[in-house]
Scaffold this motif. Sequence first.
Motif, PDB file in Angstrom:
ATOM      1  N   ALA A 158       0.604  -1.036  -0.415  1.00  0.00           N
ATOM      2  CA  ALA A 158      -0.499  -0.050   0.487  1.00  0.00           C
ATOM      3  C   ALA A 158       0.760   1.328   0.068  1.00  0.00           C
ATOM      4  CB  ALA A 158      -1.139  -0.270   1.555  1.00  0.00           C
ATOM      5  N   ALA A 159       1.869   1.198   0.646  1.00  0.00           N
ATOM      6  CA  ALA A 159       2.692   2.323   1.091  1.00  0.00           C
ATOM      7  C   ALA A 159       3.475   2.242  -0.715  1.00  0.00           C
ATOM      8  CB  ALA A 159       3.532   1.973   2.008  1.00  0.00           C
ATOM      9  N   VAL A 160       3.514   1.423  -1.189  1.00  0.00           N
ATOM     10  CA  VAL A 160       4.343   2.119  -2.821  1.00  0.00           C
ATOM     11  C   VAL A 160       2.937   2.517  -3.814  1.00  0.00           C
ATOM     12  CG1 VAL A 160       4.651   0.622  -4.784  1.00  0.00           C
ATOM     13  CG2 VAL A 160       5.691  -0.311  -2.715  1.00  0.00           C
ATOM     14  N   ALA A 161       1.901   2.245  -3.466  1.00  0.00           N
ATOM     15  CA  ALA A 161       0.768   2.657  -3.838  1.00  0.00           C
ATOM     16  C   ALA A 161       0.570   4.665  -3.688  1.00  0.00           C
ATOM     17  CB  ALA A 161       0.256   1.890  -3.921  1.00  0.00           C
ATOM     18  N   TYR A 162       0.587   4.272  -2.840  1.00  0.00           N
ATOM     19  CA  TYR A 162       0.650   5.882  -2.174  1.00  0.00           C
ATOM     20  C   TYR A 162       1.781   6.516  -3.204  1.00  0.00           C
ATOM     21  CZ  TYR A 162       0.500   9.659   1.120  1.00  0.00           C
ATOM     22  OH  TYR A 162       0.329  10.942   1.886  1.00  0.00           O
ATOM     23  N   VAL A 163       3.199   6.294  -2.993  1.00  0.00           N
ATOM     24  CA  VAL A 163       4.310   6.926  -2.955  1.00  0.00           C
ATOM     25  C   VAL A 163       4.435   7.139  -4.237  1.00  0.00           C
ATOM     26  CG1 VAL A 163       6.548   6.406  -3.022  1.00  0.00           C
ATOM     27  CG2 VAL A 163       5.913   5.731  -0.892  1.00  0.00           C
ATOM     28  N   ALA A 164       3.702   6.083  -5.518  1.00  0.00           N
ATOM     29  CA  ALA A 164       3.918   6.505  -6.760  1.00  0.00           C
ATOM     30  C   ALA A 164       2.942   7.177  -6.846  1.00  0.00           C
ATOM     31  CB  ALA A 164       3.267   5.103  -7.273  1.00  0.00           C
ATOM     32  N   GLY A 165       1.703   7.668  -6.401  1.00  0.00           N
ATOM     33  CA  GLY A 165       0.944   7.862  -6.210  1.00  0.00           C
ATOM     34  C   GLY A 165      -0.233   7.518  -7.261  1.00  0.00           C
ATOM     35  N   ALA A 166      -0.206   6.741  -7.112  1.00  0.00           N
ATOM     36  CA  ALA A 166      -1.472   5.907  -8.035  1.00  0.00           C
ATOM     37  C   ALA A 166      -2.900   6.058  -7.792  1.00  0.00           C
ATOM     38  CB  ALA A 166      -1.378   4.363  -7.204  1.00  0.00           C
ATOM     39  N   SER A 167      -3.639   6.172  -8.869  1.00  0.00           N
ATOM     40  CA  SER A 167      -4.712   6.105  -8.656  1.00  0.00           C
ATOM     41  C   SER A 167      -5.873   5.651  -7.538  1.00  0.00           C
ATOM     42  CB  SER A 167      -6.087   5.740  -9.897  1.00  0.00           C
ATOM     43  OG  SER A 167      -5.968   4.423  -9.245  1.00  0.00           O
ATOM     44  N   ASN A 168      -7.056   6.199  -7.121  1.00  0.00           N
ATOM     45  CA  ASN A 168      -7.683   6.378  -5.735  1.00  0.00           C
ATOM     46  C   ASN A 168      -8.571   4.983  -6.218  1.00  0.00           C
ATOM     47  OD1 ASN A 168      -6.970   9.086  -5.122  1.00  0.00           O
ATOM     48  ND2 ASN A 168      -9.439   9.570  -5.770  1.00  0.00           N
ATOM     49  N   PHE A 169      -8.167   4.372  -7.074  1.00  0.00           N
ATOM     50  CA  PHE A 169      -8.954   3.118  -6.378  1.00  0.00           C
ATOM     51  C   PHE A 169      -7.753   2.300  -5.850  1.00  0.00           C
ATOM     52  CE2 PHE A 169      -9.558  -1.313  -8.723  1.00  0.00           C
ATOM     53  CZ  PHE A 169     -10.565  -1.804  -7.965  1.00  0.00           C
ATOM     54  N   HIS A 170      -6.702   2.373  -6.841  1.00  0.00           N
ATOM     55  CA  HIS A 170      -5.735   0.764  -6.514  1.00  0.00           C
ATOM     56  C   HIS A 170      -5.432   1.449  -4.964  1.00  0.00           C
ATOM     57  CE1 HIS A 170      -6.049   1.068 -11.522  1.00  0.00           C
ATOM     58  NE2 HIS A 170      -5.571  -0.423 -10.158  1.00  0.00           N
ATOM     59  N   PHE A 171      -4.722   2.834  -4.751  1.00  0.00           N
ATOM     60  CA  PHE A 171      -4.251   2.623  -3.498  1.00  0.00           C
ATOM     61  C   PHE A 171      -5.267   2.989  -2.598  1.00  0.00           C
ATOM     62  CE2 PHE A 171      -4.331   6.159  -0.417  1.00  0.00           C
ATOM     63  CZ  PHE A 171      -3.176   5.071   0.493  1.00  0.00           C
ATOM     64  N   GLY A 172      -6.610   3.459  -2.561  1.00  0.00           N
ATOM     65  CA  GLY A 172      -8.411   2.508  -2.026  1.00  0.00           C
ATOM     66  C   GLY A 172      -8.398   0.916  -1.424  1.00  0.00           C
ATOM     67  N   GLY A 173      -8.174   0.478  -2.538  1.00  0.00           N
ATOM     68  CA  GLY A 173      -8.036  -0.956  -2.863  1.00  0.00           C
ATOM     69  C   GLY A 173      -6.592  -1.652  -1.719  1.00  0.00           C
ATOM     70  N   SER A 174      -5.999  -1.258  -1.935  1.00  0.00           N
ATOM     71  CA  SER A 174      -4.247  -1.537  -1.248  1.00  0.00           C
ATOM     72  C   SER A 174      -4.525  -1.457  -0.077  1.00  0.00           C
ATOM     73  CB  SER A 174      -2.909  -1.076  -2.159  1.00  0.00           C
ATOM     74  OG  SER A 174      -2.781  -0.875  -3.548  1.00  0.00           O
ATOM     75  N   PHE A 175      -4.689  -0.164   0.566  1.00  0.00           N
ATOM     76  CA  PHE A 175      -4.583   0.658   1.763  1.00  0.00           C
ATOM     77  C   PHE A 175      -5.446  -0.599   2.192  1.00  0.00           C
ATOM     78  CE2 PHE A 175      -6.209   3.598   5.412  1.00  0.00           C
ATOM     79  CZ  PHE A 175      -4.493   3.666   5.847  1.00  0.00           C
ATOM     80  N   LEU A 176      -6.878  -0.919   1.891  1.00  0.00           N
ATOM     81  CA  LEU A 176      -8.253  -1.424   2.901  1.00  0.00           C
ATOM     82  C   LEU A 176      -7.215  -2.595   3.057  1.00  0.00           C
ATOM     83  CD1 LEU A 176     -11.386  -0.494   1.121  1.00  0.00           C
ATOM     84  CD2 LEU A 176     -10.816   0.118   3.107  1.00  0.00           C
ATOM     85  N   ALA A 177      -6.951  -3.234   2.487  1.00  0.00           N
ATOM     86  CA  ALA A 177      -6.091  -5.094   2.281  1.00  0.00           C
ATOM     87  C   ALA A 177      -5.284  -4.903   3.659  1.00  0.00           C
ATOM     88  CB  ALA A 177      -5.395  -5.531   1.000  1.00  0.00           C
ATOM     89  N   ALA A 178      -4.500  -3.911   3.184  1.00  0.00           N
ATOM     90  CA  ALA A 178      -3.325  -3.025   4.208  1.00  0.00           C
ATOM     91  C   ALA A 178      -3.915  -2.955   5.680  1.00  0.00           C
ATOM     92  CB  ALA A 178      -2.052  -1.764   4.251  1.00  0.00           C
ATOM     93  N   LEU A 179      -4.353  -2.408   5.849  1.00  0.00           N
ATOM     94  CA  LEU A 179      -6.105  -2.458   7.045  1.00  0.00           C
ATOM     95  C   LEU A 179      -6.203  -4.013   7.668  1.00  0.00           C
ATOM     96  CD1 LEU A 179      -8.037   1.276   6.765  1.00  0.00           C
ATOM     97  CD2 LEU A 179      -5.542   0.689   7.892  1.00  0.00           C
ATOM     98  N   TYR A 180      -6.762  -3.819   6.868  1.00  0.00           N
ATOM     99  CA  TYR A 180      -8.026  -5.397   6.819  1.00  0.00           C
ATOM    100  C   TYR A 180      -6.642  -6.601   7.904  1.00  0.00           C
ATOM    101  CZ  TYR A 180      -8.637 -10.370   5.857  1.00  0.00           C
ATOM    102  OH  TYR A 180      -8.688 -11.757   6.367  1.00  0.00           O
ATOM    103  N   ALA A 181      -5.144  -6.552   6.727  1.00  0.00           N
ATOM    104  CA  ALA A 181      -4.088  -7.421   7.686  1.00  0.00           C
ATOM    105  C   ALA A 181      -3.934  -6.889   8.902  1.00  0.00           C
ATOM    106  CB  ALA A 181      -2.341  -7.688   6.845  1.00  0.00           C
ATOM    107  N   ALA A 182      -3.364  -6.121   8.865  1.00  0.00           N
ATOM    108  CA  ALA A 182      -3.553  -4.772  10.543  1.00  0.00           C
ATOM    109  C   ALA A 182      -4.306  -5.337  11.864  1.00  0.00           C
ATOM    110  CB  ALA A 182      -2.652  -3.679  10.377  1.00  0.00           C
ATOM    111  N   TYR A 183      -5.130  -5.317  11.351  1.00  0.00           N
ATOM    112  CA  TYR A 183      -6.677  -5.609  11.956  1.00  0.00           C
ATOM    113  C   TYR A 183      -6.587  -7.015  12.137  1.00  0.00           C
ATOM    114  CZ  TYR A 183     -11.148  -6.322  13.789  1.00  0.00           C
ATOM    115  OH  TYR A 183     -12.035  -7.023  14.855  1.00  0.00           O
ATOM    116  N   TYR A 184      -6.766  -7.689  11.531  1.00  0.00           N
ATOM    117  CA  TYR A 184      -6.925  -9.473  11.145  1.00  0.00           C
ATOM    118  C   TYR A 184      -5.952 -10.415  12.100  1.00  0.00           C
ATOM    119  CZ  TYR A 184      -9.039 -14.291  10.608  1.00  0.00           C
ATOM    120  OH  TYR A 184      -9.064 -15.484  10.816  1.00  0.00           O
ATOM    121  N   TYR A 185      -4.834  -9.761  12.079  1.00  0.00           N
ATOM    122  CA  TYR A 185      -3.971 -10.344  12.729  1.00  0.00           C
ATOM    123  C   TYR A 185      -2.567  -9.565  13.291  1.00  0.00           C
ATOM    124  CZ  TYR A 185      -4.270 -13.530   8.281  1.00  0.00           C
ATOM    125  OH  TYR A 185      -4.076 -13.952   7.491  1.00  0.00           O
TER     126      TYR A 185
END
Length: 157
Positions: A108-135
Amino acid sequence: MADATDTATVRTVLFRRYLTMIVPAAVLFGGWAACRQAGLAPVLDKALTDILGQVSFIGAIVLAVAVPLLYRARFVKSVAGRRSVAGDEFLAFQRTLLSLSLLAPYAAAVAYVAGASNFHFGGSFLAALYAAYYYFPSEKRVSQEMRLFRVTAEEDA
């Protein structure tokens, strides 16, 4: 090594691993946000941004969901038929599982640093939040996992 059959000890070890993995990603996000606000962040080529956005989107989802699921299935298969699992073996499994899943925030940080579209960054960030929360190694989750695998000091044959 510490007693890997004590819930508090296992949770402490896993929490340290959790912080070791998650804090640098959070610092990267914060540092890059500060650079963006200060106008110091370089702008990448649109084609590179699109590719990095797509790769990080897929990578974050694979790292947050698929890889931990496959690793867990492999571990379950390896201990199938046993009456219990040795504490050290369980702890090693949990540490690796945590490390694998918490690579998603870096994608997700790669998407953020690269300035990815909101869709790609948002999806990456949600997946990262899921991992951080679930595990997150909460006391309840650790004790439930230890009960599920019937963790003991010595492995029963």
